[in-house]
Design a protein around this motif. Structure first.
Motif, PDB file in Angstrom:
ATOM      1  N   LEU A   1      49.176  76.161  14.844  1.00 61.80           N
ATOM      2  CA  LEU A   1      50.409  75.656  15.443  1.00 61.80           C
ATOM      3  C   LEU A   1      50.484  76.007  16.925  1.00 61.80           C
ATOM      4  N   LEU A   2      50.103  77.231  17.279  1.00 67.03           N
ATOM      5  CA  LEU A   2      50.166  77.659  18.676  1.00 67.03           C
ATOM      6  C   LEU A   2      49.184  76.861  19.536  1.00 67.03           C
ATOM      7  N   VAL A   3      47.961  76.685  19.048  1.00 67.21           N
ATOM      8  CA  VAL A   3      46.961  75.951  19.829  1.00 67.21           C
ATOM      9  C   VAL A   3      47.319  74.475  19.913  1.00 67.21           C
ATOM     10  N   ALA A   4      47.754  73.883  18.785  1.00 65.16           N
ATOM     11  CA  ALA A   4      48.099  72.461  18.783  1.00 65.16           C
ATOM     12  C   ALA A   4      49.316  72.178  19.652  1.00 65.16           C
ATOM     13  N   ALA A   5      50.218  73.160  19.781  1.00 62.92           N
ATOM     14  CA  ALA A   5      51.410  72.965  20.599  1.00 62.92           C
ATOM     15  C   ALA A   5      51.069  72.863  22.083  1.00 62.92           C
ATOM     16  N   LEU A   6      49.895  73.360  22.490  1.00 62.02           N
ATOM     17  CA  LEU A   6      49.482  73.261  23.885  1.00 62.02           C
ATOM     18  C   LEU A   6      49.193  71.825  24.292  1.00 62.02           C
ATOM     19  N   ALA A   7      48.744  71.021  23.343  1.00 62.23           N
ATOM     20  CA  ALA A   7      48.435  69.611  23.619  1.00 62.23           C
ATOM     21  C   ALA A   7      48.801  68.796  22.384  1.00 62.23           C
ATOM     22  N   PRO A   8      50.100  68.545  22.164  1.00 66.16           N
ATOM     23  CA  PRO A   8      50.533  67.817  20.958  1.00 66.16           C
ATOM     24  C   PRO A   8      49.876  66.449  20.850  1.00 66.16           C
ATOM     25  N   GLY A   9      49.394  66.170  19.640  1.00 69.34           N
ATOM     26  CA  GLY A   9      48.795  64.868  19.386  1.00 69.34           C
ATOM     27  C   GLY A   9      47.335  64.743  19.782  1.00 69.34           C
ATOM     28  N   GLN A  10      46.752  65.767  20.404  1.00 71.79           N
ATOM     29  CA  GLN A  10      45.355  65.711  20.836  1.00 71.79           C
ATOM     30  C   GLN A  10      44.448  66.300  19.760  1.00 71.79           C
ATOM     31  N   LYS A  11      43.394  65.585  19.444  1.00 69.26           N
ATOM     32  CA  LYS A  11      42.510  66.037  18.374  1.00 69.26           C
ATOM     33  C   LYS A  11      41.747  67.291  18.759  1.00 69.26           C
ATOM     34  N   TRP A  12      41.398  67.445  20.034  1.00 67.69           N
ATOM     35  CA  TRP A  12      40.636  68.636  20.431  1.00 67.69           C
ATOM     36  C   TRP A  12      41.449  69.900  20.186  1.00 67.69           C
ATOM     37  N   ALA A  13      42.786  69.807  20.357  1.00 70.70           N
ATOM     38  CA  ALA A  13      43.623  70.975  20.101  1.00 70.70           C
ATOM     39  C   ALA A  13      43.627  71.325  18.615  1.00 70.70           C
ATOM     40  N   LEU A  14      43.660  70.294  17.771  1.00 71.08           N
ATOM     41  CA  LEU A  14      43.610  70.541  16.333  1.00 71.08           C
ATOM     42  C   LEU A  14      42.266  71.148  15.931  1.00 71.08           C
ATOM     43  N   TYR A  15      41.177  70.596  16.476  1.00 77.25           N
ATOM     44  CA  TYR A  15      39.855  71.158  16.190  1.00 77.25           C
ATOM     45  C   TYR A  15      39.793  72.631  16.594  1.00 77.25           C
TER      46      TYR A  15
END
Length: 273
Positions: free
Chosen positions: A129-143
């Motif tokens: 959640l913390l990493v994905a919140a840095l770039a919402p909607g971006q797949k690289w953040a989810l990875y």
């Protein structure tokens, strides 16, 4: 009846595990066939909004008139690519670092263990959640978030098992005979780890699928109009009373996928005759 001796216990594929493999194949087939045979999951038709399941739309349509079956197929592709990719990166990173810790020992091992303990101290979903919140909607953040939380389990497994193997007589004899690290790792250290890594990898994929769905459900994951299971659940909630099939589809698909992944490589013990 006398108790079975340890030698009479053998490992065989579990019936539940075979069921999981078939379910996984069916889910993957849904994702593949919907690409070629199904309608475009992004096409809207407001005249068919919230249409019930029928011969033209087997699972009905959503609030924008998009075919639910086609969107479920796209959600399968999106979720599996994210989950498989992140799990492969995690197993690679965890294996390399685990082997490095077991081989080098000393300060290197202590630093790597400290890093792993620090990551494990925070719940995995919170890291994602913390990493994905840095770039919402971006797949690289989810990875990045998924890999960050998954590598620790692989590291701990490989470090523990490799340390015992490296201290064994076979490896010590190989070193005395002049065999190098690549040979010892290839023939003595990695083979005993393969089944455990495969089993742990399947759980990592299941956890990644759940994490992606959870992020989509709270609005931090992928963005519309991308079809993703958690996002589809959020979109279906306002229409639960009027069109319950909208919520039932992604929920059932998520439950079946996670259960199949967790059971596909589960060992089963039985007594030999």
């Amino acid at each position: 009846m006398s108790a079975a001796s340890p030698s009479a216990i053998v490992t065989s594929p579990a019936p539940l595990g075979r069921w999981g493999v078939w379910v996984l194949l069916a889910v993957l087939l849904l994702g593949l066939l919907s690409t070629w045979l199904g309608p475009d999951p992004a096409i809207q038709n407001l005249d068919q909004s919230l249409a019930a399941p029928s011969t033209s739309h087997w699972l009905g349509t959503d609030h924008l008139g998009r075919d639910l079956l086609a969107r479920l197929g796209e959600a399968v592709r999106v979720s599996f690519w994210l989950a498989l990719g992140s799990a492969l990166l995690a197993v690679g990173l965890g294996t390399v670092l685990g082997l490095c810790a077991a081989w080098q020992r000393g300060l290197t091992e202590r630093l790597l263990c400290l890093c792993a303990d620090g990551v494990a101290a925070i719940p995995g979903l919170l890291w994602v959640l913390l990493v994905a919140a840095l770039a919402p909607g971006q797949k690289w953040a989810l990875y990045s978030g998924l890999v960050l939380t998954a590598w620790v389990e692989f590291f701990r497994l490989v470090r523990s098992r490799a340390s015992m193997t490296l201290a064994g007589d076979a490896v010590q004899a190989g070193r005395l005979l002049g065999f190098g690290a690549p040979y010892l790792l290839r023939w003595h250290v990695l083979p005993p780890l393969q089944s455990d890594l495969l089993r742990l990898w399947s759980y990592a994929v299941a956890n990644a699928v759940l994490a992606v769905a959870a992020l989509g459900f709270v609005g931090v994951g992928l963005r519309p109009p991308t079809a993703e299971l958690g996002l589809m659940m959020t979109e279906a909630l306002p229409y639960y009373d009027e069109a319950p099939w909208l919520l039932a589809g992604p929920v059932l698909l998520l439950v079946l996928t996670v259960a199949a992944l967790q059971s596909a490589t589960r060992p089963h013990e039985r007594e030999s005759a």
